[in-house]
Design an enzyme around this catalytic site. Sequence first.
Site, mmCIF file in Angstrom:
data_model
loop_
_atom_site.group_PDB
_atom_site.id
_atom_site.type_symbol
_atom_site.label_atom_id
_atom_site.label_comp_id
_atom_site.label_asym_id
_atom_site.label_seq_id
_atom_site.Cartn_x
_atom_site.Cartn_y
_atom_site.Cartn_z
ATOM 1 N N CYS A 2 0.912 -1.527 -0.221
ATOM 2 C CA CYS A 2 0.011 -0.621 -0.171
ATOM 3 C C CYS A 2 1.242 1.184 -0.148
ATOM 4 O O CYS A 2 2.153 1.628 0.139
ATOM 5 C CB CYS A 2 -1.282 0.055 1.505
ATOM 6 S SG CYS A 2 -1.749 -1.509 1.064
ATOM 7 N N LEU A 51 -3.612 -1.221 -1.949
ATOM 8 C CA LEU A 51 -3.488 -2.920 -2.968
ATOM 9 C C LEU A 51 -4.017 -4.148 -2.240
ATOM 10 O O LEU A 51 -3.070 -4.293 -1.531
ATOM 11 C CB LEU A 51 -2.409 -3.028 -3.568
ATOM 12 C CG LEU A 51 -1.765 -3.884 -4.066
ATOM 13 C CD1 LEU A 51 -2.793 -3.710 -5.795
ATOM 14 C CD2 LEU A 51 0.172 -4.214 -4.537
ATOM 15 N N ILE A 53 -4.357 -7.339 -0.951
ATOM 16 C CA ILE A 53 -4.114 -8.468 -0.685
ATOM 17 C C ILE A 53 -4.400 -9.685 -0.041
ATOM 18 O O ILE A 53 -4.431 -11.139 -0.062
ATOM 19 C CB ILE A 53 -2.494 -8.273 -0.202
ATOM 20 C CG1 ILE A 53 -1.686 -7.424 -1.456
ATOM 21 C CG2 ILE A 53 -1.106 -10.164 -0.709
ATOM 22 C CD1 ILE A 53 -1.111 -8.174 -2.565
ATOM 23 N N ASN A 75 1.980 -0.408 5.572
ATOM 24 C CA ASN A 75 2.375 -0.558 4.095
ATOM 25 C C ASN A 75 2.914 -1.918 4.553
ATOM 26 O O ASN A 75 4.667 -2.135 4.844
ATOM 27 C CB ASN A 75 3.637 0.951 3.792
ATOM 28 C CG ASN A 75 3.794 0.275 1.886
ATOM 29 O OD1 ASN A 75 3.490 -1.040 1.485
ATOM 30 N ND2 ASN A 75 4.826 0.525 1.829
ATOM 31 N N GLY A 76 2.736 -3.115 3.360
ATOM 32 C CA GLY A 76 3.507 -3.860 3.672
ATOM 33 C C GLY A 76 3.159 -5.309 4.236
ATOM 34 O O GLY A 76 1.688 -5.638 4.312
ATOM 35 N N ASP A 100 -3.747 -9.057 8.647
ATOM 36 C CA ASP A 100 -2.660 -8.484 9.865
ATOM 37 C C ASP A 100 -1.829 -7.490 10.015
ATOM 38 O O ASP A 100 -1.574 -7.063 10.642
ATOM 39 C CB ASP A 100 -1.020 -8.896 8.737
ATOM 40 C CG ASP A 100 -0.847 -7.971 7.046
ATOM 41 O OD1 ASP A 100 -2.008 -7.777 7.087
ATOM 42 O OD2 ASP A 100 -0.188 -8.177 6.652
ATOM 43 N N SER A 363 10.433 -12.853 -6.195
ATOM 44 C CA SER A 363 11.616 -12.234 -6.034
ATOM 45 C C SER A 363 12.982 -13.183 -5.588
ATOM 46 O O SER A 363 12.510 -13.047 -4.790
ATOM 47 C CB SER A 363 12.156 -10.533 -6.890
ATOM 48 O OG SER A 363 12.263 -10.295 -5.335
#
Length: 631
Positions: A2, A51, A53, A75-76, A100, A363
């Site tokens: 976010c 965003l 998730i 954020n995260g 979370d 990644s």
Amino acid sequence: MCGIAGIFHLETAKPVDPARVGLMLDAMPWRGPDDSGVWTAPGVGLGHLRLSIIDLGSGTQPMLTEDDSLAVVFNGEIYNFMEVRAELEAKGHVFRTQSDTEVILHGYRQWGEACVEKFNGMFAFALFDARAQALWLVRDRLGVKPLHYALLSDGSLIFGSELKSLLAHPLLRRAPDLSAVEDYLAYGYVPDDACMVAGVRKLGAGETLRIVRGRPLPQPQRYWDVSFADRSRARPEALEEEMVALMRQAVRSRMVADVPLGAFLSGGVDSSSVVALMAEASKQAVKTCTIGFDVRELDETAYADRVARRFATDHRTRIVSPDDYGLIDTLALHFDEPFADASALPTYRVCELAREKVTVALSGDGADEAFAGYRRHRFQMQGERLRGLIPASVRRPLFGTLGRYYPKADWAPRPLRAKSTLLELAGEGGEAYAASVGVTPHALRQRLFSPDMKARLGAYRAEDRYVRMMAEAPARDPLDRAQYADIRIWLPGDILTKTDRMSMAVSLEAREPLLDHRLVEFAARLPVAQRIRGNSGKYLMKKAMEPFLPQDILYRPKMGFVTPISAWFRGPLAGEATAIAGGSALAKTGWFDAKMLGKVAADHKAGLADHGRLLWQLLMLDKALARLFSL
């Protein structure tokens, strides 16, 4: 994943205009296309872009406790939130969502600021405690998620995920910090302890900042650091088993999502290892994607295809031209500060490809820093051994003289590019490593800067940051010191900044399992021989992954993303090279010697020298200055 922003009045609880917080969010819409929210109370305003998730239906933010005494924007991801939640429920806490985010609120209520030590994840969050009249800013251990903040003339502190969110506030004074210009030219990015806009700071990796109304702004506090001071005495076979177990945990915890999930796959050892462990844990075919190039010597798609077939992934490849300079303005927009790592171009393209099918992508970032995978790590080890054998009174004049007179030969095969190696051998360990990670040497910067700029910089020198960090490192060996400095400076400043900005540019969440802090701590305890053996870096990682991956994937030479920037400045960007010397934002600053800039551009275009990387640095600086300061 976010975006967050907010305002906190330090002296008195003056009203906060929610529209102002909204404007800060509007500056970075790509960070949260699914939802947004603003909450204000006397003296504080918190804003959030989402965003979605996890917990798509009820995880909206800002999130408050039932009694409104605590509010948070986050954020995260906290990957172990279910375990922490279970621990809190056992202590009597009652949860209203499956998010979370709510774990942060209950964790803070139970453990206070120590709650952050319970969280395993990537995060930047701001928590307002109404009873204490305090704002608590927190950033994850390795610095995966960014957080900027600044004090304003009205007595308020503003914060945001991106620099542009702070620039949206009309009271933020836009003045350049000249030491950050020196840092950028030295490294190709602006490190986390600096900012191109004077007065703006970045909360450091593994740091918290608690601001209490009515008290002076304190210094950030470090709650985590990696130590290389201890060595594991376990057998190599036991270390391999432990490493695979930690990697499995890290990968599986990052596969929790309520949206489509996939992975980047280059065909190198890092991304291939992540995909191998994802395939082991998944009941469905893992979605993978690869960017290939239409220049054979730059293309890795054959290796990626082989890994994709081995693990039966749902694989997609897109071939792009390395001549992707049309993205320059997009890069300038999303990085805010100048950023000269040209691999940002293909990173943007692979994120763009992934976003067509998934919202989350894993990644392989971080393994080179944690397990000593860079060539410079091997060179530093070898150089320190040689420096230890020859007295400084002999070594300095001998190698210094040879280095000064040895021709610079960027065009030559690697074994013949000895100039920089000779100069590094003349110096001490910290100085040598600082030079090896830099992109524009100090002597060249001195020729580029104008007399006025050099006078204003005084004795400030960007390389001293690395020298100090290595000297103060909790370490036993020169390799330890180099890796420690990379983890503290290079990793958050370059690698993670690149991945965050390019993934967020297309509203994609990127997760880095190889940067799980438990894995990084494990790597720091490894004997040197388990990190580098002969010419092989990441030795233990490669040995541990032999049951999963073929030898030619594990032990092939490292390639990485490459872009032909030197050719661009002799072709389609030749005009940009000429403009750098006169008429550009860069030229208007008076920071540079115009004749020297003109010579750099002219010599490169004429083929008399290869200044492609330097011209790229100058061009990205020019673009950033035009955006940040309207030059």
